[in-house]
Design a protein around this motif. Structure first.
Motif, PDB file in Angstrom:
ATOM      1  N   ARG A 235      -4.432  11.259  -8.516  1.00  0.00           N
ATOM      2  CA  ARG A 235      -3.332  11.994  -7.890  1.00  0.00           C
ATOM      3  C   ARG A 235      -2.037  11.444  -8.484  1.00  0.00           C
ATOM      4  O   ARG A 235      -1.984  10.296  -8.940  1.00  0.00           O
ATOM      5  CB  ARG A 235      -3.333  11.810  -6.365  1.00  0.00           C
ATOM      6  N   LEU A 236      -0.966  12.229  -8.433  1.00  0.00           N
ATOM      7  CA  LEU A 236       0.277  11.788  -9.067  1.00  0.00           C
ATOM      8  C   LEU A 236       0.755  10.448  -8.516  1.00  0.00           C
ATOM      9  O   LEU A 236       1.243   9.597  -9.266  1.00  0.00           O
ATOM     10  CB  LEU A 236       1.368  12.847  -8.888  1.00  0.00           C
ATOM     11  N   ILE A 237       0.608  10.237  -7.221  1.00  0.00           N
ATOM     12  CA  ILE A 237       1.111   9.000  -6.619  1.00  0.00           C
ATOM     13  C   ILE A 237       0.385   7.770  -7.140  1.00  0.00           C
ATOM     14  O   ILE A 237       0.912   6.649  -7.069  1.00  0.00           O
ATOM     15  CB  ILE A 237       1.001   9.066  -5.080  1.00  0.00           C
ATOM     16  N   ASP A 238      -0.823   7.940  -7.684  1.00  0.00           N
ATOM     17  CA  ASP A 238      -1.598   6.799  -8.160  1.00  0.00           C
ATOM     18  C   ASP A 238      -0.848   5.991  -9.209  1.00  0.00           C
ATOM     19  O   ASP A 238      -1.001   4.766  -9.288  1.00  0.00           O
ATOM     20  CB  ASP A 238      -2.928   7.265  -8.756  1.00  0.00           C
TER      21      ASP A 238
ATOM     22  N   ILE B  82      -5.026   8.209   0.197  1.00  0.00           N
ATOM     23  CA  ILE B  82      -4.583   6.815   0.227  1.00  0.00           C
ATOM     24  C   ILE B  82      -5.439   5.976   1.166  1.00  0.00           C
ATOM     25  O   ILE B  82      -5.796   4.834   0.867  1.00  0.00           O
ATOM     26  CB  ILE B  82      -3.101   6.727   0.649  1.00  0.00           C
ATOM     27  N   GLY B  83      -5.778   6.552   2.324  1.00  0.00           N
ATOM     28  CA  GLY B  83      -6.587   5.823   3.295  1.00  0.00           C
ATOM     29  C   GLY B  83      -5.935   4.514   3.718  1.00  0.00           C
ATOM     30  O   GLY B  83      -4.736   4.446   3.997  1.00  0.00           O
ATOM     31  N   SER B  84      -6.710   3.454   3.721  1.00  0.00           N
ATOM     32  CA  SER B  84      -6.210   2.132   4.122  1.00  0.00           C
ATOM     33  C   SER B  84      -5.578   1.377   2.967  1.00  0.00           C
ATOM     34  O   SER B  84      -5.050   0.277   3.152  1.00  0.00           O
ATOM     35  CB  SER B  84      -7.363   1.292   4.686  1.00  0.00           C
ATOM     36  N   GLY B  85      -5.628   1.964   1.773  1.00  0.00           N
ATOM     37  CA  GLY B  85      -5.096   1.285   0.598  1.00  0.00           C
ATOM     38  C   GLY B  85      -6.089   0.344  -0.064  1.00  0.00           C
ATOM     39  O   GLY B  85      -5.723  -0.462  -0.925  1.00  0.00           O
ATOM     40  N   LYS B  86      -7.356   0.471   0.304  1.00  0.00           N
ATOM     41  CA  LYS B  86      -8.388  -0.453  -0.203  1.00  0.00           C
ATOM     42  C   LYS B  86      -8.456  -0.455  -1.721  1.00  0.00           C
ATOM     43  O   LYS B  86      -8.569  -1.519  -2.339  1.00  0.00           O
ATOM     44  CB  LYS B  86      -9.742  -0.054   0.382  1.00  0.00           C
TER      45      LYS B  86
ATOM     46  N   ARG C  63      -1.598  -9.266   6.232  1.00  0.00           N
ATOM     47  CA  ARG C  63      -0.162  -9.453   6.054  1.00  0.00           C
ATOM     48  C   ARG C  63       0.323  -8.513   4.953  1.00  0.00           C
ATOM     49  O   ARG C  63      -0.316  -8.378   3.919  1.00  0.00           O
ATOM     50  CB  ARG C  63       0.170 -10.901   5.685  1.00  0.00           C
ATOM     51  N   ASP C  64       1.464  -7.931   5.194  1.00  0.00           N
ATOM     52  CA  ASP C  64       1.978  -6.923   4.255  1.00  0.00           C
ATOM     53  C   ASP C  64       0.960  -5.792   4.121  1.00  0.00           C
ATOM     54  O   ASP C  64       0.438  -5.316   5.103  1.00  0.00           O
ATOM     55  CB  ASP C  64       2.322  -7.567   2.910  1.00  0.00           C
ATOM     56  N   GLY C  65       0.676  -5.342   2.889  1.00  0.00           N
ATOM     57  CA  GLY C  65      -0.274  -4.250   2.719  1.00  0.00           C
ATOM     58  C   GLY C  65       0.402  -2.893   2.627  1.00  0.00           C
ATOM     59  O   GLY C  65       1.558  -2.768   2.216  1.00  0.00           O
ATOM     60  N   LEU C  66      -0.333  -1.844   3.026  1.00  0.00           N
ATOM     61  CA  LEU C  66       0.130  -0.465   2.892  1.00  0.00           C
ATOM     62  C   LEU C  66       0.590   0.087   4.229  1.00  0.00           C
ATOM     63  O   LEU C  66      -0.070  -0.085   5.253  1.00  0.00           O
ATOM     64  CB  LEU C  66      -1.002   0.409   2.347  1.00  0.00           C
ATOM     65  N   PHE C  67       1.731   0.781   4.214  1.00  0.00           N
ATOM     66  CA  PHE C  67       2.282   1.437   5.400  1.00  0.00           C
ATOM     67  C   PHE C  67       2.624   2.883   5.038  1.00  0.00           C
ATOM     68  O   PHE C  67       3.188   3.144   3.980  1.00  0.00           O
ATOM     69  CB  PHE C  67       3.550   0.723   5.884  1.00  0.00           C
ATOM     70  N   ILE C  68       2.257   3.810   5.898  1.00  0.00           N
ATOM     71  CA  ILE C  68       2.632   5.211   5.725  1.00  0.00           C
ATOM     72  C   ILE C  68       3.454   5.617   6.931  1.00  0.00           C
ATOM     73  O   ILE C  68       3.005   5.494   8.070  1.00  0.00           O
ATOM     74  CB  ILE C  68       1.395   6.119   5.577  1.00  0.00           C
TER      75      ILE C  68
ATOM     76  N   PHE D 124      -5.280   2.747 -10.528  1.00  0.00           N
ATOM     77  CA  PHE D 124      -6.270   2.770  -9.458  1.00  0.00           C
ATOM     78  C   PHE D 124      -6.239   4.115  -8.743  1.00  0.00           C
ATOM     79  O   PHE D 124      -5.202   4.786  -8.671  1.00  0.00           O
ATOM     80  CB  PHE D 124      -6.001   1.646  -8.451  1.00  0.00           C
ATOM     81  N   THR D 125      -7.360   4.487  -8.166  1.00  0.00           N
ATOM     82  CA  THR D 125      -7.438   5.733  -7.409  1.00  0.00           C
ATOM     83  C   THR D 125      -8.570   5.638  -6.399  1.00  0.00           C
ATOM     84  O   THR D 125      -9.356   4.679  -6.420  1.00  0.00           O
ATOM     85  CB  THR D 125      -7.651   6.941  -8.349  1.00  0.00           C
TER      86      THR D 125
END
Length: 341
Positions: free
Chosen positions: A37-40, A69-73, A81-86, A236-237
Motif C-alpha cells: 500500500r502507498l503508506i508502506d 496496518i493492524g497493530s503494526g506488527k 512503549r511507544d509503537g503505533l497509534f492511529i 515492510f507490508t
C-alpha cells in the motif's frame, strides 16, 4: 533505535484525481507494486530510520487503512512503549466538514506532551521514495534549524522535521489554525529558521491516476526498482500467506511483476499482477495493473488498463486505454459475459 524523533503520517489528503481508486479507501491505502500500500513506503522509511513511535492521522475512508496496518506488527511497532497509534478524526453534528490536520493534532496534543522525543517528523502517505530520516535529523540539528523541509529539485516533498517544543507551543495557541502542514510552515517561516534538505534518488508523488500508472510502469525498470527496494532498507507490508503462482505450459510472461497465489495461463507483458489473480488461456495483458483477486477469462485483451480489487472480466472482452491515460475499472466490477452468469 532513534529515540529523538516522533513519526507523524498525514493520511488526511484526498483528491478526486485518484478516483475510482479512492471511492472506498484513502490515498494511503491504495494498493501499489503488487503487494504493498502507498503508506508502506513512508512507514517503512520511518522504521528503517530507527523511529519507534509513529502516529497516523487519517480523515475518512480509513477502514481499509486500519485493516492493513493492524497493530503494526509487520513494522515492529506492536510494543508496550511507544509503537503505533492511529488517531481517527473526531466528528460532531455541529461540524459538517472534517477537521483540519492541525485541529486533529491539537485534539490529540497529549500524544505530543507525553512523548520524550525532542523532534517531530511529519510526512505524507503518498510519496514513493527511499530516505534515511536520520540523516535529515542530523542536518536539522547541525544547522540549528527550527524546521527542516525536505525538497527535491526545489519541489517540496511535504516532509518536515520540527522541534517538538515549537510545535507544541503553536498547538497550544488556539488563535491559530492551519488546514495543512505546508500552511503552518509558511506561517512559522516568518519568525523561525526554516532550512532545506535536498533529497536525491528516485521519488514519485502519487497524486493522480496518471501519476499512479506512470510510477507503476516505471518500477518495472530494474534501475528504478533497485532505488526503491534495497535489502538494507526493506519495504515492510502486511503479510498474507499465499501459495506460489502457477504458470501453465503455454503461459508467457515478459518484464512483469507477478505476486503469489496467481494462476497465469495467458500472455502477460509489462504489467503488475497482484495476489490471487487468474488470467485465462489466450488472454493478453499488456501495460496494465491487475489488483488482488482479479479474474480475466479466456481470449480477452487488456492494454493500458488498471483493474481494482475483485474485478471480473469475461471471455472475449477487449479493454483498451491510452498510453499514459489508463482505463480504470472500479473495485468489484463484473464486466462482459460474467454479468449474465
Amino acid at each position: 533505535m532513534n529515540n529523538q524523533m516522533l513519526g507523524i503520517i498525514d493520511a488526511c489528503t484526498n483528491t478526486t484525481a485518484l478516483q475510482p481508486l479512492t471511492f472506498y479507501r484513502s490515498i494511503a491505502a491504495i494498493p501499489f507494486a503488487g503487494r504493498y500500500r502507498l503508506i508502506d513506503f513512508t512507514l517503512s522509511n520511518m522504521v528503517n530510520s530507527g523511529i519507534s513511535s509513529v502516529a497516523i492521522f487519517p480523515r475518512d475512508r480509513y477502514r481499509a487503512l486500519m485493516d492493513h496496518i493492524g497493530s503494526g506488527k509487520e513494522w515492529d511497532l506492536d510494543r508496550k512503549r511507544d509503537g503505533l497509534f492511529i488517531f481517527p478524526p473526531m466528528t460532531s453534528d455541529l461540524h459538517l466538514e472534517s477537521p483540519s490536520l492541525f485541529t486533529q493534532f491539537r485534539y490529540h496534543i497529549d500524544y505530543f506532551l507525553r512523548s520524550k522525543q525532542e523532534y517531530v517528523l511529519i510526512a505524507n502517505s503518498y510519496t514513493i521514495c527511499t530516505v534515511d530520516f536520520e540523516h535529515v535529523l542530523q542536518r536539522h540539528i547541525a544547522s540549528n534549524a527550527d524546521i527542516t523541509e525536505m525538497k527535491q529539485s526545489d519541489k517540496s516533498l511535504n516532509m518536515y522535521i520540527i522541534n517538538k517544543s515549537i510545535l507544541v507551543n503553536i498547538l497550544q495557541n488556539e488563535s491559530h489554525d492551519f488546514y495543512t502542514i505546508k500552511e503552518m510552515v509558511r506561517y512559522m517561516a516568518q519568525s523561525h529558521l526554516v532550512e532545506k534538505y535536498e533529497h536525491h534518488g528516485y521519488t514519485a508523488e502519487i497524486s493522480s491516476l496518471d501519476a499512479y500508472y506512470k510510477t507503476s510502469m516505471e518500477i518495472l525498470s530494474p534501475d528504478v526498482w533497485k532505488q526503491l527496494f534495497i535489502n538494507e532498507r526493506p519495504v515492510f507490508t502486511k503479510v498474507k500467506d499465499e501459495p506460489p503462482t502457477r504458470y501453465a505450459k503455454k503461459a508467457v510472461v515478459k518484464n512483469s511483476m507477478i505476486a503469489n497465489g496467481c494462476v497465469i495461463e495467458g500472455h502477460v507483458e509489462n504489467s503488475i499482477i497482484f495476489r490471487g489473480v487468474k488470467i485465462g488461456k489466450g488472454t493478453v495483458v499488456k501495460n496494465s495493473i491487475v489488483m488482488q483477486k482479479g479474474v480475466i477469462l479466456e481470449n480477452s485483451v487488456l492494454e493500458n488498463v488498471v483493474l481494482d480489487k475483485d474485478v471480473k472480466i469475461g471471455s472475449n472482452e477487449t479493454l483498451l486505454g491510452e498510453s499514459g491515460l489508463p482505463r480504470v475499472i472500479a473495485k468489484g466490477t463484473t464486466q462482459g459475459a460474467l454479468m449474465k452468469s
